[in-house]
Write a protein that holds these residues in place. Structure first.
Motif, mmCIF file in Angstrom:
data_model
loop_
_atom_site.group_PDB
_atom_site.id
_atom_site.type_symbol
_atom_site.label_atom_id
_atom_site.label_comp_id
_atom_site.label_asym_id
_atom_site.label_seq_id
_atom_site.Cartn_x
_atom_site.Cartn_y
_atom_site.Cartn_z
ATOM 1 N N VAL A 86 0.867 -1.184 0.000
ATOM 2 C CA VAL A 86 0.000 0.000 0.000
ATOM 3 C C VAL A 86 0.898 1.227 0.000
ATOM 4 N N ALA A 87 0.671 2.133 -0.962
ATOM 5 C CA ALA A 87 1.537 3.301 -1.095
ATOM 6 C C ALA A 87 0.770 4.464 -1.700
ATOM 7 N N THR A 88 1.347 5.651 -1.577
ATOM 8 C CA THR A 88 0.767 6.837 -2.209
ATOM 9 C C THR A 88 1.064 6.771 -3.708
ATOM 10 N N PRO A 89 0.365 7.553 -4.513
ATOM 11 C CA PRO A 89 0.633 7.548 -5.956
ATOM 12 C C PRO A 89 2.088 7.886 -6.297
ATOM 13 N N ILE A 90 2.683 8.844 -5.597
ATOM 14 C CA ILE A 90 4.079 9.225 -5.856
ATOM 15 C C ILE A 90 5.023 8.082 -5.500
ATOM 16 N N GLN A 91 4.778 7.424 -4.370
ATOM 17 C CA GLN A 91 5.616 6.293 -3.976
ATOM 18 C C GLN A 91 5.519 5.154 -4.989
ATOM 19 N N LEU A 92 4.317 4.911 -5.499
ATOM 20 C CA LEU A 92 4.139 3.831 -6.470
ATOM 21 C C LEU A 92 4.858 4.117 -7.785
ATOM 22 N N ILE A 93 4.908 5.373 -8.183
ATOM 23 C CA ILE A 93 5.639 5.719 -9.410
ATOM 24 C C ILE A 93 7.100 5.328 -9.264
ATOM 25 N N GLY A 94 7.696 5.676 -8.126
ATOM 26 C CA GLY A 94 9.090 5.320 -7.881
ATOM 27 C C GLY A 94 9.305 3.821 -7.834
ATOM 28 N N ILE A 95 8.378 3.093 -7.228
ATOM 29 C CA ILE A 95 8.511 1.638 -7.109
ATOM 30 C C ILE A 95 8.373 0.974 -8.476
ATOM 31 N N ARG A 96 7.430 1.448 -9.272
ATOM 32 C CA ARG A 96 7.220 0.835 -10.591
ATOM 33 C C ARG A 96 8.379 1.100 -11.545
ATOM 34 N N LYS A 97 9.097 2.196 -11.355
ATOM 35 C CA LYS A 97 10.254 2.488 -12.216
ATOM 36 C C LYS A 97 11.340 1.441 -12.054
ATOM 37 N N ALA A 98 11.558 1.002 -10.837
ATOM 38 C CA ALA A 98 12.580 -0.018 -10.550
ATOM 39 C C ALA A 98 11.968 -1.015 -9.575
ATOM 40 N N LEU A 99 11.151 -1.913 -10.094
ATOM 41 C CA LEU A 99 10.431 -2.871 -9.256
ATOM 42 C C LEU A 99 11.408 -3.852 -8.604
ATOM 43 N N PRO A 100 11.490 -3.825 -7.271
ATOM 44 C CA PRO A 100 12.382 -4.767 -6.580
ATOM 45 C C PRO A 100 11.917 -6.210 -6.782
ATOM 46 N N ALA A 101 12.851 -7.129 -6.719
ATOM 47 C CA ALA A 101 12.524 -8.545 -6.884
ATOM 48 C C ALA A 101 11.537 -9.011 -5.809
#
Length: 182
Positions: free
Chosen positions: A120-135
């Motif tokens: 669960v994350a904010t929209p801004i946090q999700l953008i960062g996560i989706r750019k470099a999705l951790p394993a």
């Protein structure tokens, strides 16, 4: 005469609307709304089991065939990862914001591998996560939450007494923690 009846009808409709607004807003004025009650169970980022009806600790769970746990969280300092795995016949998760509006829900039938693995994350946090999705998050379900605070309700079904221990263990082992990428 017709204008008098019209005025009475408008007055009754207005009074009905006013009463509905007052009744719906009453929990937020009394501090007895769901989010406020859930916050009193303990610290953030930890699932707490809810008691059955007869228990005075947190009498919110009124179905004896369901075991329930709740976790309050804040995504202000980072996303929250909700994880649980175990041999239970059914589980469901609902994520709510601080106004008790449902943000997301799922169950074991809609999960990727049968285990609960949600971020669960904010929209801004999700953008960062989706750019470099951790394993770690390849099989996780990503949930966008507009606000910063909320709570998650995890429930599991206990069809027989012999399944009681598995259900209690499932909820006890469930995690609700701030996600830090490896």
């Amino acid at each position: 005469m017709r204008s008098f009846l019209y005025a009475i009808a408008i007055g009754l409709v207005g009074a009905a609307l006013l009463h509905i607004v007052i009744i719906l807003s009453l929990p937020s004025f009394t501090g007895r709304d769901a989010y406020t009650r859930v916050q009193t169970f303990g610290e953030n980022n930890r699932f707490f089991p809810l008691a059955a009806v007869g228990d005075t600790l947190a009498p919110l769970n009124d179905d004896p065939a369901m075991k329930t746990a709740v976790c309050t969280f804040s995504v202000e300092n980072g996303p929250i990862r909700l994880f649980a795995d175990g041999d239970v016949p059914f589980w469901s998760l609902a994520v709510y914001d601080e106004a008790s509006n449902e943000v997301f829900s799922m169950n074991d039938r809609t999960s990727v591998s049968g285990a609960l693995d949600t971020l669960v994350a904010t929209p801004i946090q999700l953008i960062g996560i989706r750019k470099a999705l951790p394993a770690d998050l390849e099989q996780s379900i990503l949930v966008e939450m507009r606000g910063e605070e909320g709570y998650a309700v995890l429930r599991t079904f206990v069809p027989t007494q012999s399944r009681q221990q598995a259900a209690v263990g499932f909820l006890a082992d469930a995690s609700c923690e701030t996600f830090t990428p490896n």
